[in-house]
Design an enzyme around this catalytic site. Structure first.
Site, PDB file in Angstrom:
ATOM      1  N   LYS A  83       0.860  -1.189   0.000  1.00  0.00           N
ATOM      2  CA  LYS A  83       0.000   0.000   0.000  1.00  0.00           C
ATOM      3  C   LYS A  83       0.894   1.235   0.000  1.00  0.00           C
ATOM      4  CE  LYS A  83      -4.327   1.164   2.356  1.00  0.00           C
ATOM      5  NZ  LYS A  83      -5.068   0.982   3.609  1.00  0.00           N
TER       6      LYS A  83
HETATM    7  O1  G3P Z   1      -7.670   1.810   5.512  1.00  0.00           O
HETATM    8  C1  G3P Z   1      -8.105   2.946   4.864  1.00  0.00           C
HETATM    9  C2  G3P Z   1      -9.464   3.433   5.289  1.00  0.00           C
HETATM   10  O2  G3P Z   1     -10.408   2.404   5.182  1.00  0.00           O
HETATM   11  C3  G3P Z   1      -9.507   4.188   6.588  1.00  0.00           C
HETATM   12  O3  G3P Z   1     -10.806   4.425   7.008  1.00  0.00           O
HETATM   13  O4  G3P Z   1     -12.363   5.066   8.810  1.00  0.00           O
HETATM   14  O5  G3P Z   1      -9.964   5.722   8.994  1.00  0.00           O
HETATM   15  O6  G3P Z   1     -11.458   6.835   7.340  1.00  0.00           O
HETATM   16  P1  G3P Z   1     -11.153   5.572   8.107  1.00  0.00           P
END
Ligand code: G3P
Length: 217
Positions: A83
């Site tokens: 990633k």
């Molecule tokens: O892993 C990336 C993403 O899914 C993060 O989500 O909830 O931290 O905006 P969030």
């Protein structure tokens, strides 16, 4: 639609594997920090639990170090996806790793033109952050629809991985918009099963069943 779990908690992944519905896992530096685990050890365990793609994020800001980190992570297991952030350096490393045959998930995507650049850099996955766009007064789902259209216009094979999903409705709308995958925190995944009419219907069926005095086995 492929379903990935967005967590670095190996115990949570273990609980979900028996569902047979989990195609992969995504992690990020914040999730690794929250888990308290060493990234290498956590990724090894995840890769053994699920044969599908396991995203592990590289963190350096210069090309050489980011590339070295990506190559290091990719060697952990054949199902690791590296990633990388959607930055000029991140996309340069994406191109190098993709040319070497390493799958890359480009993360922190908030615009359709960013997604266009990631596809041109050979990304296997692009991760638009739906929830964070909604949090900031934009329409996260509109971004998914725009990327779908652009990728289809030009035949890009980069898979749209709807990220930062917060609700079952996000999952429904991302599927309707043609996202190839969605990554979900365990609580959002578990919410996909839920409907109040399922619970009420099952309750009524069970009450009636008891009155028959029968047993199936
Ligand atoms: O892993 C990336 C993403 O899914 C993060 O989500 O909830 O931290 O905006 P969030």
């Amino acid at each position: 639609m492929k379903i990935f779990i967005d967590t670095a908690e190996v115990e949570q992944i273990k609980l979900l594997v028996p569902t047979g519905l989990i195609d992969g896992v995504t992690t990020n530096p914040s999730l690794i920090a929250k888990s308290g685990r060493k990234i290498g050890e956590a990724i090894v365990e995840m890769c053994a639990l699920i044969p599908g793609p396991i995203s592990a994020e590289a963190v350096a800001s210069d090309y050489d170090t980011l590339l070295a980190e990506g190559r290091f992570l990719a060697k952990i297991a054949p199902n690791v996806v590296v990633k990388l952030p959607l930055t000029p350096v991140g996309l340069r490393v994406c191109k190098t790793l993709s040319d070497e045959g390493t799958p890359v998930n480009v993360t922190l995507c908030f615009s359709a033109v960013q997604a266009l650049l990631a596809a041109k850099s050979g990304a296997t996955y692009i991760s638009p952050f739906i929830g964070r766009l909604d949090d900031n007064g934009s329409d996260g789902m509109e971004l998914i629809r725009d990327i779908r259209l652009i990728y289809d216009n030009y035949g890009f094979e980069t898979q749209i991985l709807a990220a930062s999903a917060r609700t079952a409705l996000h999952v429904r709308d991302a599927a309707l918009a043609g996202a190839d995958c969605a990554t979900l925190p365990p609580a959002v995944f578990n919410a996909l099963y839920k409907h109040v009419l399922t619970d009420l219907g099952l309750d009524a069926f069970m009450k009636d069943w008891i009155t028959t005095g029968q047993s199936i086995l």
